[in-house]
Design a protein around this motif. Structure first.
Motif, PDB file in Angstrom:
ATOM      1  N   LEU A   1      40.766  18.390  18.075  1.00 13.82           N
ATOM      2  CA  LEU A   1      39.785  18.659  17.540  1.00 13.82           C
ATOM      3  C   LEU A   1      39.553  20.158  17.466  1.00 13.82           C
TER       4      LEU A   1
ATOM      5  N   THR B   1      40.227  25.258  19.871  1.00 14.39           N
ATOM      6  CA  THR B   1      40.892  23.782  19.538  1.00 14.39           C
ATOM      7  C   THR B   1      41.211  23.023  20.924  1.00 14.39           C
TER       8      THR B   1
ATOM      9  N   THR C   1      37.452  11.372  20.746  1.00 14.01           N
ATOM     10  CA  THR C   1      36.412  11.719  20.100  1.00 14.01           C
ATOM     11  C   THR C   1      35.721  10.487  19.300  1.00 14.01           C
TER      12      THR C   1
ATOM     13  N   ARG D   1      31.971  15.491  14.699  1.00 10.67           N
ATOM     14  CA  ARG D   1      32.794  14.754  15.831  1.00 10.67           C
ATOM     15  C   ARG D   1      32.339  15.414  17.151  1.00 10.67           C
TER      16      ARG D   1
ATOM     17  N   GLU E   1      34.150  15.608  21.330  1.00 12.49           N
ATOM     18  CA  GLU E   1      35.078  15.296  22.421  1.00 12.49           C
ATOM     19  C   GLU E   1      34.111  14.612  23.428  1.00 12.49           C
TER      20      GLU E   1
END
Length: 390
Positions: A73, A331, A337, A372, A374
């Motif tokens: 992600l 990142t 996710t 999205r 995490e």
């Protein structure tokens, strides 16, 4: 009389009674028919009324679900930038004489080639980081001259294919005393200089004076020509830029720590075409902020970031343009996710995911990016389905 009258009264009674029973039966029958008819009509009317305006109770909607995925992600930020040849550097002439020839704007000059002419003598470009600030000749050899300007002369003659002989160097002194660090001027180096002067049509003096060469970081593109023919040599002659096109981006000083030299970026051109690029440099000078004399009002402190296209041919038809640059600011690799719509905010604080059966599972959230989020927590893993609103 009474009996007769009574008989008449009874008859009336009888007639009345018989007529009453008959009338009652008729009334009951009529009432029944009316009820039946009314029921049928009323039922039909109610049915029609229900079809027209009655809202039927809604059924329980089926829950939309999604799959927990394990993936990388990344969060990103897109900022405006300016495509061009980079910051222009002004070349200031030195020495005596008058300018007699100037280059055309947009022309390219490489090592050993003339940048402009003084008294009809070409002023060549040498690569390096120290200008020639003194006369380099045999007298300087006898004086044991050494330094970074001598190194510039030696490196350029060698790069141009001339044998400069032994190249002794003075190391930097830890005490700050002694000869200047750099190459030592030798007679063999001056002999190589003389051969270069001969090959380029100059007088073979074996002497390099201030103003005879211009020292630049590398090959350059001529920008604006500032001087005019007949101006003295010691003036602002012209400006030069890099040969390679780059994008200049202003980044908030607080975000600059997330940008590093070598980072990959995406450059969006004016025609919306997206090309790959990388960060060439991150400025260390903060501009703006409270008390900045360059502005009448307070501005956010910022630094200048330089980005270069990976394929220079992709911007070959553009000399200057407004573009947009997308930086990957953070990142997270190999994390679980879900869509942001799958999160449920709990009254007691925090978030949970809901399984299709209704069970809530508490989770911790991490990076939010591109719709999205995490997530982590006991009992959740990739491939499991959870309820989502989107």
């Amino acid at each position: 009389m009474s009996a007769d009258g009574g008989t008449r009264d009874g008859s009336r009674l009888a007639v009345a009674d018989g007529g009453g029973r008959t009338g009652g039966r008729i009334a009951v029958a009529v009432a029944v028919l009316a009820v039946i008819a009314g029921g049928v009509y009323g039922g039909t009317a109610l049915e029609r009324h229900g079809d027209a305006g009655h809202v039927k109770p809604a059924g329980v909607p089926s829950a939309q679900t999604t799959v927990i995925r394990r993936t990388d992600l990344s969060d990103s930020e897109t900022l405006p930038g300016t495509l061009g040849y980079g910051a222009a550097v002004t070349v200031k002439g030195a020495g005596k004489g008058l300018i007699t020839k100037l280059p055309a704007s947009g022309s390219t000059v490489t090592r050993g080639k003339p940048l402009y002419w003084v008294d009809d003598r070409p002023v060549a470009v040498f690569y390096g980081d120290t200008p020639v600030f003194r006369t380099l000749d045999e007298a300087a050899v006898k004086a044991g001259a050494s330094g970074s300007d001598v190194t510039v002369l030696a490196d350029n003659l060698k790069a141009l294919g001339y044998d400069i002989g032994p190249e002794p160097r003075h190391p930097r002194s830890s005490t700050g005393t002694g000869n200047a660090p750099g190459s030592v001027l030798t007679s063999s180096l001056l002999d190589a200089l003389k051969r270069w002067q001969r090959d380029t049509g100059r007088q073979q003096t074996g002497t390099l004076s201030v103003g005879e060469v211009v020292v630049l970081p590398g090959a350059v593109r001529v920008g604006a020509v500032k001087a005019q023919l007949g101006d003295p040599a010691a003036t602002d002659v012209l400006s030069v830029t890099s040969l390679r096109k780059s994008v200049s981006v202003t980044v908030d000083a607080g975000d600059a720590a997330q940008v590093h030299q070598g980072d990959k970026v995406v450059i969006t051109l004016p025609d919306t075409k997206r090309i790959a690029g990388r960060v060439a440099s991150v400025g260390t000078t903060v501009q703006g902020g409270p008390g900045d004399d360059a502005s009448d009002s307070d501005t956010s402190p910022s630094v200048r970031v330089t980005v270069v296209p990976q394929d220079s041919a992709a911007v070959g038809n553009l000399d200057a343009a407004s573009v947009r640059v997308t930086f990957t600011t953070e990142t997270r690799e190999n994390v679980l996710t879900v869509p942001v719509g799958a999160l449920l905010a709990l009254q007691e604080g925090g978030y949970a995911l809901q399984r299709p059966g209704g069970e809530l599972v508490a989770v911790k959230t991490g990076l939010f990016a591109k719709g999205r989020v995490e997530v982590s927590g006991a009992g959740i893993d990739a491939g499991q389905r959870v309820v989502t609103a989107s």
